[in-house]
Design an enzyme around this catalytic site. Structure first.
Site, PDB file in Angstrom:
ATOM      1  CE  LYS A  54     -31.954   2.188  29.097  1.00  0.00           C
ATOM      2  NZ  LYS A  54     -32.098   0.873  30.163  1.00  0.00           N
ATOM      3  CD  GLN A  98     -31.719   1.410  33.490  1.00  0.00           C
ATOM      4  OE1 GLN A  98     -32.477   1.744  32.763  1.00  0.00           O
ATOM      5  NE2 GLN A  98     -30.396   0.901  33.446  1.00  0.00           N
ATOM      6  CG  ASP A 124     -36.521  -3.255  29.520  1.00  0.00           C
ATOM      7  OD1 ASP A 124     -35.549  -2.938  28.829  1.00  0.00           O
ATOM      8  OD2 ASP A 124     -36.610  -2.487  30.629  1.00  0.00           O
TER       9      ASP A 124
HETATM   10  N1  GUN Z   1     -30.012  -2.171  33.241  1.00  0.00           N
HETATM   11  C1  GUN Z   1     -28.968  -2.492  32.369  1.00  0.00           C
HETATM   12  N2  GUN Z   1     -29.652  -2.977  30.983  1.00  0.00           N
HETATM   13  C2  GUN Z   1     -30.841  -2.623  31.296  1.00  0.00           C
HETATM   14  C3  GUN Z   1     -32.122  -2.720  30.227  1.00  0.00           C
HETATM   15  O1  GUN Z   1     -31.850  -3.122  28.943  1.00  0.00           O
HETATM   16  N3  GUN Z   1     -33.253  -2.505  30.680  1.00  0.00           N
HETATM   17  C4  GUN Z   1     -33.522  -2.119  31.938  1.00  0.00           C
HETATM   18  N4  GUN Z   1     -34.807  -1.995  32.554  1.00  0.00           N
HETATM   19  N5  GUN Z   1     -32.254  -1.956  33.003  1.00  0.00           N
HETATM   20  C5  GUN Z   1     -31.222  -2.253  32.306  1.00  0.00           C
END
Ligand code: GUN
Length: 309
Positions: A54, A98, A124
């Site tokens: 990311k 996350q 998100d």
């Molecule tokens: N963990 C797995 N997928 C995601 C996501 O799309 N966003 C976040 N914040 N954590 C994750």
């Protein structure tokens, strides 16, 4: 039949290329780039990989991306304080914490942290307000993984309206928003889960089958109507040899990865499904890269909303 492979990696590169000029235009207009703050608590190995990707993708499209690392021993109050600080910091248009948070933070911690993120910075789409807007089909931002699946289906010309979509999994992050996004595009939607009776029969009704349960190789050919589109959201790390053999077979090219590294990433869909499905996303290289591309798009949208032209 051998399923057409739906290349999420290729589409994610295309999406990044589409986002980049819009980021440059934003930066020239506003005087600062769209800013994304990523909070990583602890050292979960899978989260480390996702977060690294990311950060890299965000920088690649021209964002300011700052990673806030907190130790696994942190208290919930400290995580909430970090979110409050990022909410108030004008350099950030998006905040991503996350998931999963360390279990030691206690049940309900994740929800409290997501609740604390300012809705305008919730890239998100996990906050209650974002989810409410999604239910009512007026969300500007929806969760990255299901949004990426929709983008892939639409760009691959796979019809959704009037089709029967079956989603396996009911998580807040994937299953539920996936079902809503498909519904808003006029699919007939069934959501299956661990208590569903006769899962293969339910799944065999699907024109579009989305597997998002986190169980390696769960979806076998008997789950799949011939010609159906199968979307594999699972990313499961297999470390047991017998399990790798069951899911891949010793002749599969990715079994070599297991032999070399002692572990291999596999989806929720067994590779033999390729003989029945009409189209299939691979793991890796399917839905994973799209999740990140949609996060970038969400961050750009949040930045645009915070700094209207
Ligand atoms: N963990 C797995 N997928 C995601 C996501 O799309 N966003 C976040 N914040 N954590 C994750």
């Amino acid at each position: 039949m051998t399923a057409r492979l739906l290349d999420g990696q290729k589409l994610s590169v295309q999406l990044q290329a589409e986002i980049r000029p819009a980021v440059a235009a934003f930066t020239a207009r506003v005087g600062q780039p769209p800013g994304l703050a990523i909070v990583l608590v602890g050292n979960d190995p899978a989260s480390e990989v996702y977060v690294r990707n990311k950060v890299r993708s965000g920088q690649d499209v021209g964002f300011r991306v700052d990673l806030e690392r907190l130790p696994a021993t942190v208290t919930l109050t400290e995580v909430l304080d970090t979110v409050a600080r990022l909410n108030a910091d004008d350099r950030y248009d998006g905040i991503l914490v996350q998931s999963p948070l360390p279990a030691a933070l206690g049940r309900g911690a994740e929800q409290r942290v997501f609740d604390a993120i300012a809705v305008g910075k919730d890239v998100d789409g996990f906050s209650p307000e974002s989810v409410g807007l999604l239910v009512q089909n007026r969300a500007a931002i929806a969760a990255g993984t299901p949004s990426g699946v929709i983008e892939l289906l639409e760009r691959e010309g796979i019809p959704i309206a009037g089709r029967h979509a079956v989603v396996i999994g009911r998580s807040d992050i994937v299953g539920k928003p996936m079902a809503l996004l498909l519904l808003h595009r006029h699919a007939t939607v069934t959501i299956c889960h661990s208590k569903s009776v006769d899962l293969p029969a339910l799944c065999r009704q699907a024109d579009i089958l989305v597997a998002a349960v986190g169980r390696a190789g769960l979806v076998t050919p008997d789950f799949v109507k011939p010609g159906a589109t199968v979307i594999d959201v699972g990313i499961n790390r297999v470390t047991d040899r017998a399990e790798a053999e069951r899911v891949l077979g010793t002749g599969h090219p990715r079994f070599k990865v297991f032999e070399e590294k002692g572990s291999v990433l596999v989806g929720d869909v067994h590779p033999s499904v390729a003989e029945v499905a009409g189209a299939l996303t691979p793991v890796p290289g399917g839905v994973g890269p799209l999740t990140i591309a949609m996060l970038m798009r969400n961050t750009l949208a949040a930045a645009g909303a915070r700094h209207p032209a």
